[in-house]
Scaffold this active site. Structure first.
Site, short mmCIF file in Angstrom:
data_model
loop_
_atom_site.label_atom_id
_atom_site.label_comp_id
_atom_site.label_asym_id
_atom_site.label_seq_id
_atom_site.Cartn_x
_atom_site.Cartn_y
_atom_site.Cartn_z
N ASP A 169 0.83 -1.19 0.00
CA ASP A 169 0.00 0.00 0.00
C ASP A 169 0.88 1.26 0.00
O ASP A 169 2.06 1.20 0.36
CB ASP A 169 -0.90 0.03 1.23
CG ASP A 169 -2.03 -0.98 1.16
OD1 ASP A 169 -2.23 -1.58 0.08
OD2 ASP A 169 -2.71 -1.17 2.19
N GLU A 213 -25.89 -0.45 -6.37
CA GLU A 213 -26.32 0.36 -5.25
C GLU A 213 -26.86 1.65 -5.87
O GLU A 213 -26.08 2.45 -6.42
CB GLU A 213 -25.17 0.67 -4.29
CG GLU A 213 -25.61 1.50 -3.10
CD GLU A 213 -24.44 1.94 -2.23
OE1 GLU A 213 -24.58 1.89 -0.99
OE2 GLU A 213 -23.40 2.34 -2.77
N ASP A 232 -6.50 -7.75 -3.26
CA ASP A 232 -5.88 -7.12 -2.10
C ASP A 232 -4.98 -8.12 -1.38
O ASP A 232 -5.43 -9.16 -0.91
CB ASP A 232 -6.95 -6.58 -1.15
CG ASP A 232 -6.40 -5.57 -0.17
OD1 ASP A 232 -5.33 -5.83 0.42
OD2 ASP A 232 -7.03 -4.52 0.01
N ASN A 284 -5.03 -0.45 3.34
CA ASN A 284 -5.39 -1.05 4.63
C ASN A 284 -4.20 -1.70 5.34
O ASN A 284 -4.37 -2.34 6.37
CB ASN A 284 -6.53 -2.07 4.47
CG ASN A 284 -6.23 -3.13 3.44
OD1 ASN A 284 -5.06 -3.38 3.10
ND2 ASN A 284 -7.27 -3.79 2.94
N ASP A 311 -20.77 -0.15 -6.12
CA ASP A 311 -20.91 0.89 -5.11
C ASP A 311 -21.30 2.21 -5.78
O ASP A 311 -20.74 2.59 -6.81
CB ASP A 311 -19.58 1.04 -4.38
CG ASP A 311 -19.59 2.11 -3.33
OD1 ASP A 311 -20.28 1.94 -2.32
OD2 ASP A 311 -18.91 3.13 -3.52
N GLU A 332 -7.35 -3.95 -4.48
CA GLU A 332 -6.38 -3.29 -3.60
C GLU A 332 -6.87 -1.95 -3.07
O GLU A 332 -7.35 -1.10 -3.82
CB GLU A 332 -5.06 -3.08 -4.34
CG GLU A 332 -4.10 -4.26 -4.24
CD GLU A 332 -3.46 -4.41 -2.87
OE1 GLU A 332 -3.78 -3.64 -1.95
OE2 GLU A 332 -2.61 -5.31 -2.73
N THR A 333 -6.75 -1.79 -1.77
CA THR A 333 -7.09 -0.54 -1.11
C THR A 333 -6.08 -0.30 0.02
O THR A 333 -5.31 -1.19 0.37
CB THR A 333 -8.52 -0.61 -0.55
OG1 THR A 333 -8.95 0.70 -0.17
CG2 THR A 333 -8.63 -1.53 0.65
N ASP A 372 -23.53 -1.53 5.61
CA ASP A 372 -23.63 -0.09 5.84
C ASP A 372 -24.87 0.20 6.68
O ASP A 372 -25.94 0.45 6.16
CB ASP A 372 -23.71 0.60 4.48
CG ASP A 372 -23.51 2.10 4.57
OD1 ASP A 372 -23.31 2.60 5.69
OD2 ASP A 372 -23.57 2.76 3.53
#
Length: 766
Positions: A152, A447, A283, A256, A399, A253-254, A522
């Site tokens: 990251d 969403e 990720d 974190n 999203d 991948e984010t 959420d």
């Protein structure tokens, strides 16, 4: 993600671009890094329509080491820059194993100077120019098409994010020693098993975080808890529960890696993962094997484990914004992170304000990804195809999906489902949805809301798309928890229970395009929805603190009576599983998981936010209830109609497959449906019309606080009504839902059944 609505297109003029539909083969220019057939060379290709120079920087290690080669790319047609590097050249450079790489780019706002070196300001003109360019050669850029990343941007060893920033304080900081590097994968023939072809209408979706699924599970070897491999071990459990599709929160991948930097703290943590750094790379935090290629191999093995149990794998994807984020402050248009997309072609990959100096934002967490631009769309479609074809994914949940229906590229936002060139319609064209009756294809779920403008679009998506039905959630919640305060009518409930024809029928869509949900990641858990009057997000670790969160939850603690809280949870689950549409359960809700009223645990990478596998007696009973109700739904196709409840016989007569009743046994009419003082409704589904083993199914729902007597309708010739379940407290326990063949005889046509206040009754005709 869930946000309130506010107007954004106010001060700035809106520009709508009506370009022709973008149609192209999947990754036609072969962007990214790819070996040739005999692995003797790697071709590197990147897109930029505005760069004046792009260099490939090669590394022999994932981080902390200088480059071993610096190679200019050659510009070509269509904005594609490329170079080929032989294996022999890599060996001479000292690269004998995995190949790590990144790009550096120059453009009009930072011109190339042969005297430039890392950390230099030579060639600098501006951080951003009038055309929106943000080139900065001091920032090593991640290839948007990289198949894996080394790490990251910030890590426990390098927690400072300033090396990635532009602006007067940071523009000359070189990020090369700490920046993520792309990893070249050689490809493999690893099996992802046999993909399920089940119709989406027949699915039971289980939404869960891949890490949270097993971090608390002592039955999983410690090394594999919280990983793709660990998740694969739970496939047999989910099959036993009756789940047919597992929907993972973001696995691309984010940022974190730093979640554990400060123990017992949520500071700067990103647990959910809705801020994507790269759209192709699994990720690595969720891999037990984090070596080059390890996350990809492990993800595919997990997919196979679920496929071997007949379970689809759906992943939550975030194409409305990226992990590069927005401006560092609202009054500074110069300081932005330059990690990848922004440093290669900012106006192509992001929707900008009219002056081209800032990002347009309908997400609340950074600028809009430019989903209407054909090149930016290419990346969306190419990455989806990669997850589908190479990694074995069966479907996608998008999203803040209205951003993919945007028709603007500069200075505005406008959702238009009729625009054939928007990303929503292109995805359907190039990644065909699964047919109504099942078969090959992908399941596409939106969403249907974002922030501002006309971005609230429940029921507004084009053909091919299913949606999270927030209207279903809100109306059923209000009926359960806002008695006398919310004017919910039986007509509104009936519409939701029957598949929300008002939202989907006129769009050419079907009941199964409604994903019915009571809760999601959420918001409150199912238990907390009926045990909390308001959110409590400021509590100490491990249940908080978390900021934000919806204030209007339509929740109620049932007067603090634990048995009534469990009953309400049974009602919510039962109604969802007995409705037309596709039910979605959130991980842990089958065992009454609680977050002690935290309704926004996006930053909570803690034991409280991981699923608990040590259940008490009441949790075990509720899990038995959930399992049995799921089994009932799966056994009865009448609950999973391919079309709205009606059919036409050979003479053209409409045959009613579903009929609504008042408690007194009379057919419910418009007067009853429209009266907000009516709180009890029942319905009979004709199973014989729908190929169901039950001649008829009868459901009664009493939203009143007191007992209501229901007069039972005709069960069919020579049939009687038998009870499958009654959610009332008298029946609470392990066997509350009767197994097939052991249902209780309760009466015939005209018999009366007393249903407790706030209870659900389920009968079948035998």
């Amino acid at each position: 993600m869930s946000f309130g609505r506010k107007s954004l297109c106010v001060a700035l003029g809106c520009v709508t671009l009506n370009s022709t539909p973008a149609l192209a083969a999947i990754n036609a220019p072969q962007l990214g890094a790819q070996y040739n057939a005999n692995h003797s060379a790697i071709t590197f290709k990147a897109y930029s329509s505005r760069a004046t120079r792009i260099e490939l920087w090669l590394y022999a290690a994932p981080s902390g080491t200088p480059e071993v080669a610096r190679i200019p790319l050659t510009p070509g047609s269509g904005g594609v820059w490329s170079t080929a590097v032989s294996r022999a050249r890599l060996t001479r450079a000292g690269i004998g194993g995995a190949v790590y790489y990144g790009y550096r780019a120059w453009g009009p706002n930072w011109t190339y100077d042969s005297g430039w070196s890392k950390g230099s300001g030579l060639g600098f003109v501006s951080d951003v120019d009038a055309q929106g360019n943000r080139f900065n050669p001091n920032k090593l850029l991640v290839d948007p098409y990289a198949r894996e990343l080394s790490h990251d941007p910030t890590t426990p060893a390098n927690p400072d994010g300033t090396p990635y920033a532009s602006g007067p304080l940071h523009r000359t900081i070189d990020s090369g020693s700490v920046a993520p590097r792309g990893i070249v994968l050689a490809g493999d023939q690893q099996s992802i098993g046999t993909k399920p072809t089940r119709a989406f209408k027949d699915d039971i979706v289980y939404e869960v975080h891949v890490r949270g699924l097993t971090m608390n599970d002592n039955s999983i070897p410690a090394a594999f808890r919280g990983t793709y491999r660990g998740a694969g071990f739970k496939a047999a459990y989910l099959k036993s529960l009756g789940v047919t599709a597992v929907e993972f929160l973001p696995v691309q991948e984010t940022q974190n890696d730093t979640n554990d930097l400060l123990p017992n703290s949520t500071t700067d943590d990103n647990y959910w993962g809705y801020s994507t750094l790269n759209y192709f790379a699994p990720d690595r935090r969720y891999a037990a094997d984090r070596s080059a290629g390890g996350p990809t191999r492990e993800f595919k093995a997990m997919v196979k484990a679920f496929h071997d149990q007949g379970i689809k794998v759906i992943i939550d994807v975030v194409y409305n914004h990226t992990g590069e984020g927005g401006a560092w402050s609202s009054n500074d248009k110069t300081t932005y992170n330059v990690l990848s997309f922004r440093g290669l072609d900012n106006p192509t990959y992001y929707t900008l304000t009219s002056d081209m100096q800032a990002t347009w934002d309908n997400t609340g967490v950074g600028g809009n990804y430019n989903t209407h631009n054909p090149v930016a769309q290419n990346l969306i479609v190419d990455s989806l195809a990669y997850w589908r074809d190479t990694l074995g994914v069966d479907g996608f949940r998008f999203d803040l999906a209205p951003v993919l229906g945007n028709t603007c590229e500069v200075g505005c936002f406008n959702f238009d489902k009729m625009d054939s060139s928007n990303a929503l319609n292109r995805i359907v064209r190039e990644l065909p949805p699964r047919p109504a009756g099942g078969g090959a294809g992908v399941d596409l779920v939106a969403e249907p809301w974002a922030i501002g403008g006309n971005s609230y679009q429940i029921g507004g998506f084009p053909s091919g798309w299913s949606e999270w039905n927030g209207s279903y959630r809100d109306i059923v919640r209000q009926s359960q928890n806002k008695l006398g305060a919310a004017p919910i009518t039986t007509g509104q409930l009936a519409t939701r229970f029957a598949g929300s024809a008002d939202l989907y029928e006129n769009n050419g869509r079907k009941p199964w395009n409604s994903v019915d949900l009571m809760v999601a990641h959420d918001g409150f858990t199912l238990r907390d929805l009926y045990a909390c009057n308001s959110k409590n997000n400021g509590q100490a670790w491990p249940y908080g603190p978390s900021d934000g969160g919806e204030d209007n939850n339509n929740s109620w603690d049932q007067g603090g009576v634990a048995a009534d809280q469990r009953k309400a949870a049974r009602n919510g689950l039962a109604l969802m599983l007995l409705s037309a549409g596709v039910p979605m359960i959130t991980g842990g809700d089958e065992s009454l998981r609680s977050l002690q009223c935290n309704n926004n645990p996006y930053n909570l990478d803690s034991s409280a936010n991981w699923l608990n596998w040590n259940w008490d007696t009441e949790q075990t009973h509720f899990q038995s209830f959930a399992r049995a109700m799921i089994a009932f739904r799966r056994a009865h196709p009448a609950l999973r109609p391919v079309d709205f409840y009606s059919s036409v016989d050979n003479n053209g007569n409409v045959m009613e497959q579903l009929r609504w009743f008042k408690p007194d046994g009379g057919v419910a009419d418009s007067g009853y449906f429209d009266d907000p003082n009516r709180r009890a409704i029942a319905w009979r589904i004709d199973g014989s019309e729908l190929g169901d083993p039950a001649a008829a199914i009868y459901v009664a729902y009493n939203a009143w606080s007191d007992n209501v007597d229901f007069t039972l309708p005709w069960p069919g010739t020579s049939r009687k009504w038998h009870r499958v379940t009654d959610t009332c407290n008298w029946a609470e326990g392990a066997g509350q839902v009767r197994a097939p063949g052991s249902e209780d005889l309760v009466g015939v046509e005209g018999s009366s059944y007393g249903l407790c206040g706030r209870g659900v009754l389920l009968l079948i005709a035998k």
